[in-house]
Write an enzyme that holds these catalytic residues in place. Structure first.
Site, PDB file in Angstrom:
ATOM      1  N   GLY A  40      20.034  11.741 125.044  1.00  0.00           N
ATOM      2  CA  GLY A  40      18.953  12.413 125.676  1.00  0.00           C
ATOM      3  C   GLY A  40      17.847  12.113 126.570  1.00  0.00           C
ATOM      4  O   GLY A  40      18.084  11.888 128.319  1.00  0.00           O
ATOM      5  N   LYS A  48      29.722   7.828  81.304  1.00  0.00           N
ATOM      6  CA  LYS A  48      28.774   7.521  82.128  1.00  0.00           C
ATOM      7  C   LYS A  48      28.860   9.517  83.306  1.00  0.00           C
ATOM      8  O   LYS A  48      29.444   9.509  84.064  1.00  0.00           O
ATOM      9  CB  LYS A  48      29.467   6.658  83.222  1.00  0.00           C
ATOM     10  CG  LYS A  48      27.483   7.129  84.710  1.00  0.00           C
ATOM     11  CD  LYS A  48      27.763   5.934  86.081  1.00  0.00           C
ATOM     12  CE  LYS A  48      26.623   6.034  87.035  1.00  0.00           C
ATOM     13  NZ  LYS A  48      27.192   5.647  88.413  1.00  0.00           N
ATOM     14  N   ARG A  95      11.374  12.329 107.969  1.00  0.00           N
ATOM     15  CA  ARG A  95      11.155  12.018 109.286  1.00  0.00           C
ATOM     16  C   ARG A  95      10.087  11.966 109.454  1.00  0.00           C
ATOM     17  O   ARG A  95       9.928  11.712 111.052  1.00  0.00           O
ATOM     18  CB  ARG A  95      11.881  13.205 110.103  1.00  0.00           C
ATOM     19  CG  ARG A  95      13.392  13.224 110.766  1.00  0.00           C
ATOM     20  CD  ARG A  95      13.373  14.394 111.286  1.00  0.00           C
ATOM     21  NE  ARG A  95      13.581  13.981 112.852  1.00  0.00           N
ATOM     22  CZ  ARG A  95      13.424  14.813 114.492  1.00  0.00           C
ATOM     23  NH1 ARG A  95      13.999  15.630 113.718  1.00  0.00           N
ATOM     24  NH2 ARG A  95      13.900  14.084 114.966  1.00  0.00           N
ATOM     25  N   ARG A 133      -1.167  -2.316 124.343  1.00  0.00           N
ATOM     26  CA  ARG A 133      -1.870  -3.368 124.545  1.00  0.00           C
ATOM     27  C   ARG A 133      -1.247  -4.572 125.728  1.00  0.00           C
ATOM     28  O   ARG A 133      -1.771  -5.098 126.359  1.00  0.00           O
ATOM     29  CB  ARG A 133      -1.905  -3.548 123.033  1.00  0.00           C
ATOM     30  CG  ARG A 133      -2.926  -2.407 122.608  1.00  0.00           C
ATOM     31  CD  ARG A 133      -4.188  -2.978 121.905  1.00  0.00           C
ATOM     32  NE  ARG A 133      -4.589  -1.713 120.624  1.00  0.00           N
ATOM     33  CZ  ARG A 133      -5.431  -1.610 119.769  1.00  0.00           C
ATOM     34  NH1 ARG A 133      -4.911  -2.809 118.816  1.00  0.00           N
ATOM     35  NH2 ARG A 133      -6.200  -1.456 119.177  1.00  0.00           N
ATOM     36  N   THR A 192      15.144   6.641 116.509  1.00  0.00           N
ATOM     37  CA  THR A 192      15.981   7.958 116.292  1.00  0.00           C
ATOM     38  C   THR A 192      15.621   6.909 114.805  1.00  0.00           C
ATOM     39  O   THR A 192      16.448   5.684 114.706  1.00  0.00           O
ATOM     40  CB  THR A 192      17.342   8.357 116.983  1.00  0.00           C
ATOM     41  OG1 THR A 192      18.325   9.155 115.632  1.00  0.00           O
ATOM     42  CG2 THR A 192      17.991   6.561 117.046  1.00  0.00           C
ATOM     43  N   ILE A 193      15.986   8.106 113.207  1.00  0.00           N
ATOM     44  CA  ILE A 193      15.678   7.605 112.417  1.00  0.00           C
ATOM     45  C   ILE A 193      17.135   7.390 112.384  1.00  0.00           C
ATOM     46  O   ILE A 193      17.642   6.729 111.073  1.00  0.00           O
ATOM     47  CB  ILE A 193      15.393   8.535 111.390  1.00  0.00           C
ATOM     48  CG1 ILE A 193      16.345   9.739 111.517  1.00  0.00           C
ATOM     49  CG2 ILE A 193      13.896   8.654 111.610  1.00  0.00           C
ATOM     50  CD1 ILE A 193      15.286  10.625 110.085  1.00  0.00           C
ATOM     51  N   ASP A 194      18.229   7.689 112.952  1.00  0.00           N
ATOM     52  CA  ASP A 194      19.748   7.807 112.103  1.00  0.00           C
ATOM     53  C   ASP A 194      20.369   6.552 112.947  1.00  0.00           C
ATOM     54  O   ASP A 194      21.139   6.697 113.003  1.00  0.00           O
ATOM     55  CB  ASP A 194      20.725   8.542 113.268  1.00  0.00           C
ATOM     56  CG  ASP A 194      19.704  10.310 113.030  1.00  0.00           C
ATOM     57  OD1 ASP A 194      19.384  10.013 112.194  1.00  0.00           O
ATOM     58  OD2 ASP A 194      20.711  11.330 113.566  1.00  0.00           O
ATOM     59  N   ALA A 220       1.716  -1.236 121.344  1.00  0.00           N
ATOM     60  CA  ALA A 220       2.136  -2.426 122.101  1.00  0.00           C
ATOM     61  C   ALA A 220       2.222  -2.480 123.292  1.00  0.00           C
ATOM     62  O   ALA A 220       1.972  -3.015 123.697  1.00  0.00           O
ATOM     63  CB  ALA A 220       3.552  -2.504 121.219  1.00  0.00           C
TER      64      ALA A 220
HETATM   65  O1  F6P Z   1      18.536  13.150 116.003  1.00  0.00           O
HETATM   66  C1  F6P Z   1      17.815  12.891 114.196  1.00  0.00           C
HETATM   67  C2  F6P Z   1      17.648  13.874 113.635  1.00  0.00           C
HETATM   68  O2  F6P Z   1      16.960  13.063 112.706  1.00  0.00           O
HETATM   69  C3  F6P Z   1      19.556  13.968 112.776  1.00  0.00           C
HETATM   70  O3  F6P Z   1      19.710  13.027 111.825  1.00  0.00           O
HETATM   71  C4  F6P Z   1      18.791  15.311 112.260  1.00  0.00           C
HETATM   72  O4  F6P Z   1      19.772  16.393 111.985  1.00  0.00           O
HETATM   73  C5  F6P Z   1      18.221  16.060 113.158  1.00  0.00           C
HETATM   74  O5  F6P Z   1      17.390  14.836 113.771  1.00  0.00           O
HETATM   75  C6  F6P Z   1      17.495  16.919 112.935  1.00  0.00           C
HETATM   76  O6  F6P Z   1      16.611  17.442 113.903  1.00  0.00           O
HETATM   77  P1  F6P Z   1      15.136  18.597 113.980  1.00  0.00           P
HETATM   78  O7  F6P Z   1      14.274  18.333 112.943  1.00  0.00           O
HETATM   79  O8  F6P Z   1      15.000  19.216 115.502  1.00  0.00           O
HETATM   80  O9  F6P Z   1      16.323  20.030 113.243  1.00  0.00           O
END
Ligand code: F6P
Length: 307
Positions: A89, A199, A240, A10, A111-113, A7
């Site tokens: 960072g 359960k 990830r 382009r 970030t996936i977090d 994105a």
């Molecule tokens: O910061 C994102 C993250 O996916 C965290 O949830 C996880 O602890 C970390 O990265 C893992 O990072 P690395 O692959 O550098 O250990």
């Protein structure tokens, strides 16, 4: 991230702005790994996980000397603005770089977090929780068939977003988050109560940032108090990678487009996020320092539904 790269490229080309890939983030900027991009170079990438221009954690960029080298390389290519995909960072580095060398940067939250202030969702989060829910669904088959309790650890170094959303999406019996800790006794109580209502299997989601330790440690402590069949699964880096969800591709496309339009409109040192479905430019200082925590109402709902 690839959809965001596509994105950005382009949109820049649409506005007749020459655009370059800086490979391996700040590391590549310092090493001069810079290549021009055309529209075709970013075709056939949006369905791919990871990033085709690669990434790296850069220690060298923390030093003044490293940043000077980076600036020299940008100067050579007449690059005067950057789009940086990352988190705290990345944005901290961009701010310092601007103060020292005047390079304008706009950020895209990657970030996936999902723990960045200034956007409802970050790139990769939706893909990560879909992967995690899919994994928990599969684990559930063994848990159910064998009447076992599983502690499933998901990512989220400092944040419980992945844990909370995975827990809700997979119908977990309990969710352990850094923002809503449970003692070992409380976990034992949950398991005893579910056994009372016949359960005999259970799925407990543990966010890796949990202060009582990861899933292994918690499972061990629970096992010391109650004699039941307990297993642990750590989903790890599966979360990830992989082909991004449609939602992530849409988010990335919108943010990449907004990053270039934002730079053209004079925004910099800001992150392009989406809040309530609208593009919002949040200063790096806020995105970095303001906390974004899971909604307590959602945590309460998850507890009630897990009963
Ligand atoms: O910061 C994102 C993250 O996916 C965290 O949830 C996880 O602890 C970390 O990265 C893992 O990072 P690395 O692959 O550098 O250990």
């Amino acid at each position: 991230m690839n959809a965001a790269v596509r994105a950005v490229v382009r949109t820049a080309l649409y506005y007749n702005i020459p655009i370059y890939a800086i490979h391996r983030g700040y590391e590549g900027m310092i090493a001069g790994e810079i290549t021009p991009l055309e529209a075709g170079d970013v075709g056939n990438i949006m369905q791919r996980g990871g990033t085709v221009i690669k990434t790296a954690r850069s220690v060298a960029f923390l030093s003044k000397e490293g940043r000077k080298m980076a600036y020299k390389n940008l100067e050579e290519y007449k690059i005067d603005a950057l789009v940086a995909i990352g988190g705290n960072g990345t944005f901290t580095g961009a701010e310092i770089f601007h103060t020292e060398w005047g390079i304008r940067t706009i950020g895209i939250p990657g970030t996936i977090d999902n723990d960045l202030y200034g956007t409802d969702y970050t790139l990769g989060f939706d893909t990560a929780i879909n992967t995690a829910v899919d994994a928990v669904d599969k684990i559930r088959d063994t848990a159910d068939s064998h009447n076992r309790v599983f502690f499933v650890e998901v990512m989220g170094r400092h944040s419980g977003y992945i844990g909370l959303h995975t827990g809700i999406g997979s119908g977990a019996g309990a969710i352990l988050l850094p923002e809503a800790e449970k003692s070992i006794d409380e976990i034992v109580e949950i398991l005893k109560n579910s056994a009372k209502r016949k359960k005999l299997f259970n799925l407990i989601i543990v966010a890796e940032g949990n202060k009582n330790g990861g899933a292994q440690e918690i499972a061990k402590q629970v096992k010391d108090k109650i004699n039941i069949d307990i297993k642990v699964a750590i989903i790890g880096h599966l979360q990830r990678g992989g082909s991004p969800t449609a939602m992530d591709r849409l988010l990335a496309s919108r943010m990449g487009f907004a990053a270039v339009e934002g730079l053209l409109a004079g925004h910099y040192n800001v992150m392009a996020g989406i809040v309530n479905d609208e593009i919002v430019y949040t200063p790096f200082s806020e995105a970095i320092h303001k906390a974004k925590l899971p909604d307590p109402q959602l945590i309460k709902m998850a507890e009630i539904l897990a009963m």
